[in-house]
Design a protein around this motif. Structure first.
Motif, PDB file in Angstrom:
ATOM      1  N   LEU A   1       5.965  17.498  40.429  1.00  0.00           N
ATOM      2  CA  LEU A   1       6.956  17.087  39.441  1.00  0.00           C
ATOM      3  C   LEU A   1       8.085  16.425  40.221  1.00  0.00           C
ATOM      4  N   LEU A   2       8.249  15.138  40.005  1.00  0.00           N
ATOM      5  CA  LEU A   2       9.201  14.347  40.781  1.00  0.00           C
ATOM      6  C   LEU A   2      10.608  14.492  40.216  1.00  0.00           C
ATOM      7  N   HIS A   3      11.565  14.775  41.093  1.00  0.00           N
ATOM      8  CA  HIS A   3      12.964  14.901  40.688  1.00  0.00           C
ATOM      9  C   HIS A   3      13.834  13.825  41.326  1.00  0.00           C
ATOM     10  N   ASN A   4      13.236  12.710  41.650  1.00  0.00           N
ATOM     11  CA  ASN A   4      13.993  11.602  42.249  1.00  0.00           C
ATOM     12  C   ASN A   4      14.973  11.011  41.241  1.00  0.00           C
ATOM     13  N   GLU A   5      16.016  10.409  41.771  1.00  0.00           N
ATOM     14  CA  GLU A   5      17.069   9.863  40.916  1.00  0.00           C
ATOM     15  C   GLU A   5      16.520   8.853  39.929  1.00  0.00           C
ATOM     16  N   GLY A   6      15.655   7.952  40.404  1.00  0.00           N
ATOM     17  CA  GLY A   6      15.095   6.945  39.507  1.00  0.00           C
ATOM     18  C   GLY A   6      14.233   7.551  38.414  1.00  0.00           C
ATOM     19  N   VAL A   7      13.528   8.613  38.736  1.00  0.00           N
ATOM     20  CA  VAL A   7      12.694   9.289  37.744  1.00  0.00           C
ATOM     21  C   VAL A   7      13.566   9.909  36.657  1.00  0.00           C
ATOM     22  N   PHE A   8      14.685  10.533  37.066  1.00  0.00           N
ATOM     23  CA  PHE A   8      15.580  11.130  36.087  1.00  0.00           C
ATOM     24  C   PHE A   8      16.251  10.048  35.239  1.00  0.00           C
ATOM     25  N   GLU A   9      16.643   8.947  35.864  1.00  0.00           N
ATOM     26  CA  GLU A   9      17.272   7.866  35.102  1.00  0.00           C
ATOM     27  C   GLU A   9      16.319   7.318  34.047  1.00  0.00           C
ATOM     28  N   GLU A  10      15.054   7.189  34.398  1.00  0.00           N
ATOM     29  CA  GLU A  10      14.079   6.710  33.428  1.00  0.00           C
ATOM     30  C   GLU A  10      13.861   7.741  32.328  1.00  0.00           C
ATOM     31  N   PHE A  11      13.929   9.023  32.673  1.00  0.00           N
ATOM     32  CA  PHE A  11      13.827  10.083  31.678  1.00  0.00           C
ATOM     33  C   PHE A  11      14.938   9.949  30.640  1.00  0.00           C
ATOM     34  N   VAL A  12      16.163   9.755  31.103  1.00  0.00           N
ATOM     35  CA  VAL A  12      17.289   9.588  30.180  1.00  0.00           C
ATOM     36  C   VAL A  12      17.095   8.345  29.321  1.00  0.00           C
ATOM     37  N   ALA A  13      16.619   7.263  29.938  1.00  0.00           N
ATOM     38  CA  ALA A  13      16.403   6.027  29.191  1.00  0.00           C
ATOM     39  C   ALA A  13      15.360   6.232  28.095  1.00  0.00           C
ATOM     40  N   ARG A  14      14.325   6.980  28.395  1.00  0.00           N
ATOM     41  CA  ARG A  14      13.296   7.226  27.380  1.00  0.00           C
ATOM     42  C   ARG A  14      13.844   8.075  26.239  1.00  0.00           C
ATOM     43  N   LEU A  15      14.656   9.062  26.577  1.00  0.00           N
ATOM     44  CA  LEU A  15      15.264   9.871  25.526  1.00  0.00           C
ATOM     45  C   LEU A  15      16.164   9.017  24.635  1.00  0.00           C
TER      46      LEU A  15
ATOM     47  N   TRP B   1      25.377  10.323  26.926  1.00  0.00           N
ATOM     48  CA  TRP B   1      24.117  10.447  27.673  1.00  0.00           C
ATOM     49  C   TRP B   1      24.371  10.797  29.139  1.00  0.00           C
ATOM     50  N   ASP B   2      25.521  10.438  29.648  1.00  0.00           N
ATOM     51  CA  ASP B   2      25.834  10.748  31.041  1.00  0.00           C
ATOM     52  C   ASP B   2      25.946  12.252  31.286  1.00  0.00           C
ATOM     53  N   GLU B   3      26.089  13.027  30.229  1.00  0.00           N
ATOM     54  CA  GLU B   3      26.268  14.459  30.384  1.00  0.00           C
ATOM     55  C   GLU B   3      24.946  15.235  30.456  1.00  0.00           C
ATOM     56  N   LEU B   4      23.827  14.563  30.288  1.00  0.00           N
ATOM     57  CA  LEU B   4      22.555  15.285  30.361  1.00  0.00           C
ATOM     58  C   LEU B   4      22.376  15.831  31.768  1.00  0.00           C
ATOM     59  N   TRP B   5      22.163  17.125  31.860  1.00  0.00           N
ATOM     60  CA  TRP B   5      22.082  17.793  33.147  1.00  0.00           C
ATOM     61  C   TRP B   5      20.713  17.570  33.789  1.00  0.00           C
TER      62      TRP B   5
END
Length: 731
Positions: free
Chosen positions: A161-175, A201-205
């Motif tokens: 399960l990747l926790h890289n910054e880009g992966v999280f940013e894409e997660f937020v974008a999908r949400l 959206w910036d507050e998503l932990w």
């Protein structure tokens, strides 16, 4: 269904044997010796090249594409096909040193150190650039080679399960794309709880600190989507150069945390994957109590079959086994090579359940590296021995069976719904503790699913595994016409489901099906939120005739006994494990009760006639004895192999139809003691000349399998619908 089986150059329309071959790992140059022995063994396909990026590209931009040419040439000269792999799951040292930013990041923020494999963030654009360059060069260089039957992209994807910054940013974008506003997300996930409500959206932990079930389910979906997209990306690159007869696949390890096999295989030409199993006494029947949670290798005969059925279920099609036991599996402490005959038993079991390839990992046991003691066809001495001789026998039998094994479709008595999302949700909030503890068991879903699968397997029923999406697609077409769907549908712990699924299950039973529901089915919605209604929800409550407002983990195993007037036949020692729904009957009939001063007030299982069918509800985790009794009661004994009953406890019978319209029977003896079984129909031994009339005795030796073809006037076109019929026992 893809027509790759009919057009594949290595003859995949029939069942074949193969192996993974790594000439580059051999301590000496023995290519000709190895290939000659492979040909003499009867192997039809070898898998090469998927693990050695640093061999293909020893330095940045310095490619060596010629090293594999002698392997391909030699294989072609001997009539052996090649599955050529892209090595993107094992990056070279120079790449990770030059670009440390591609390293995968763990939940705690640390980088995964290089030194094993799959340590990178495969979504990173730098990694993608280097990977694409190499994949294009390798595929373009060898797509025209006559030995290349197909391409395997990557290998066993979804390890991390990747926790890289880009992966999280894409997660937020999908949400954001899905929900539109943070207000909608707040409402969907219940973020008022513990002051998690977002104002932007910036507050998503970050997921590392998450305790919200809906968030975790969305995160797991995101990870599986990334894995599927990565495989799709490589697949499209390969297809640009591949020839029309060459297929594209990957080697699945279905227990990887970031894999949804249905989504991942949708872009491929065929499902391929691992089937590893514990051998020796773990393959003995009767099974006195195997673990239900599975893991990456099967324990018990039933888990071998479950693994095969799961691979078929990915696309509801025949599949390839790209890795399975040659001898020992795992580490230096797990040297459990099978007894004489067990490799043969497993190969025929996999073929019987739809495998078109059984490929051993691997040809020669490595003299170095992490898998030094993962046994191959040849041991460290590189001399043929017992394993090679048994595989040679299997290959000869597959060849002798010939067209009889063409177009094989396994028979099905019961469909099982397997939900990867329910599995993820129960990893986050397990309903079961680890046995003997108060600690949560993240394998809870596998234990529940496995308990019911094993129960039906022990009852002689053959299974088809499908996802909720596949179920919905099938049931939308209706079940009125005979043969359109299996007569029994088992839905173990379908915790996460949308509102459509209960209605489809209700319709299935109304139309004449036998529906089996279990505890936790229907309890949560598509966001993993517990439904705010009396369980199991209005639709399933009406269908099952039961409801409950409380449930409990059990203090220990509880004996169960048939309810008064129940037709359930329970053998002594049947028990309920771990869980009890406090079932209240509306208009259902109890099948069994707990023998306990408190829990005895509730039935452990119930049944209700519903339309032209029935609904059985099981409110507990049954042990093997209880689960088998429930399976026999639900199916009414109407299985494809019912005419073989009663069978010795060590014997299983499975069946299939082939492209010629012939019925095949696969009879296994999973024990040391030879047995003799009367045949119910006229049959001919597929691997010999023996003919048997109804009532004649079929002899099976220790760890033996017999493959039989029904003969007589009733041979007809294959029934590919997946519904069993008593006519299967009529010749």
């Amino acid at each position: 269904m893809s027509n790759f089986l009919a057009r594949a150059s290595w003859g995949a329309d029939r069942v074949r044997l193969g192996t993974a071959y790594y000439h580059e790992y051999q301590p000496t140059d023995r290519l000709e010796t190895d290939l000659d022995l492979m040909a003499a063994t009867g192997l039809s396909l070898i898998r090469v090249g998927e693990s050695v990026w640093s061999t293909w590209e020893p330095e940045d931009g310095v490619l060596d594409l010629d090293w594999v040419a002698p392997v391909l040439d030699g294989a072609h000269e001997r009539g052996i096909g090649v599955l050529l792999g892209t090595p993107t799951y094992a990056v070279p040292p120079w790449l990770q040193r030059a670009h440390p930013e591609i390293a995968a990041v763990r939940a705690d923020g640390s980088r995964v150190p290089w030194g094993a494999r799959q340590e990178v963030d495969f979504t990173h654009p730098v990694f993608r650039r280097y990977a694409e360059r190499l994949v294009r060069r390798v595929v373009s260089a060898y797509a025209g080679h006559p030995a290349v039957a197909g391409f395997q992209v990557d290998n066993e994807p979804g390890l991390l399960l990747l926790h890289n910054e880009g992966v999280f940013e894409e997660f937020v974008a999908r949400l954001r794309r899905r929900f539109g506003t943070v207000g909608a997300l707040n409402e969907a996930w219940g973020l008022a709880y513990w002051s998690h409500r977002l104002s932007s959206w910036d507050e998503l932990w970050a997921p590392a600190g998450n305790t919200t079930p809906s968030y975790d389910l969305a995160w797991r979906r995101h990870q599986a989507d990334l894995t599927a997209e990565f495989i799709a990306w490589q697949t499209e690159i390969v297809r640009e150069a591949a020839r029309p007869h060459q297929y594209v696949t990957t080697c699945l390890a279905v227990t990887r945390p970031a894999v949804d096999e249905e989504a991942l295989t949708g872009v491929l030409d065929v499902t391929a994957g691992n089937v590893y199993y514990a051998a020796q006494d773990e393959l003995a029947l009767p099974d006195t109590g195997r673990r239900h949670e599975g893991g990456w290798f099967g324990q018990g005969v039933w888990q071998l079959y479950q693994a095969a059925d799961r691979l078929w279920g990915a696309r509801q099609e025949p599949f390839l086994v790209t890795e399975t036991n040659a001898s020992s599996i795992g580490g230096s402490h797990t040297n459990h090579a099978g007894y004489d005959g067990q490799l043969r038993q497993a190969a025929w079991a996999l073929a019987a359940r739809g495998a078109r390839l059984v490929q051993y990992w691997h040809w020669h046991t490595l003299p170095y590296g992490a898998e030094t003691y993962w046994g191959g066809v040849l041991g460290h001495a590189l001399e043929p021995g017992r394993t090679q001789r048994e595989i040679r026998r299997i290959a000869a039998e597959f060849e002798a069976a010939g067209e009889v094994m063409t177009g094989l479709v396994p028979d099905v008595d019961a469909a099982f719904v397997r939900s990867v999302e329910s599995d993820w949700a129960m990893q986050f909030q397990p309903p079961l503790p680890l046995p003997g503890t108060f600690d949560p068991d993240p394998r809870s879903y596998g234990r529940v699913f496995g308990a019911f699968y094993k129960g039906f397997f022990d009852a002689g029923a053959q299974a088809r595994i499908m996802s909720p999406r596949q179920l919905a697609s099938a049931l939308r077409h209706g079940t009125d016409a005979p043969g359109t769907f299996p007569a029994c549908l088992v839905v173990p712990a379908l915790y996460v489901s949308d509102d459509e699924v209960p209605a489809l299950l209700d319709g299935y039973a109304r139309d004449g099906g036998h529906l089996v529901l279990t505890f936790r089915t229907g309890y949560a919605d598509g966001e993993a939120r517990a439904r705010s209604e009396v369980a199991p929800g209005a639709v399933l409550r009406a269908a099952s005739g039961v409801h409950y407002t409380e449930y409990a983990n059990l203090p220990g195993p509880l004996a169960v006994e048939p309810a008064e007037g129940s037709s359930l036949k329970l053998a002594p020692g049947a028990r309920a494990l771990e869980w009890a729904d406090g079932l209240e009957t509306d208009d259902a009939r109890p099948l069994a009760h707990y023998t306990h001063p408190h829990f005895g007030r509730w039935p452990a299982a119930t049944v209700r006639e519903h339309g032209r069918g029935s609904v059985t509800y099981v409110g507990t985790l049954p042990d093997s004895v209880f689960a088998e009794a429930l399976a026999r009661h639900t199916s009414g004994g109407a299985t494809a192999a019912a005419c073989w009953a009663p069978l010795p406890a060590s014997v299983t019978v499975t069946s299939a139809s082939n492209a010629l319209g012939q019925r095949l029977w696969f009879v296994h003896n999973w024990a040391w003691q030879p047995v003799r079984v009367p045949v119910p129909v006229a049959v001919r031994d597929v691997l010999g000349e023996e003919r048997l009339a109804p009532g004649d005795g079929l002899g099976l030796g220790a760890w033996d399998v017999r493959v039989l073809r029904a003969v007589g006037a009733h041979d007809g076109p294959p029934d590919t619908s997946g519904r069993s019929s008593s006519s299967m026992c009529q010749g």
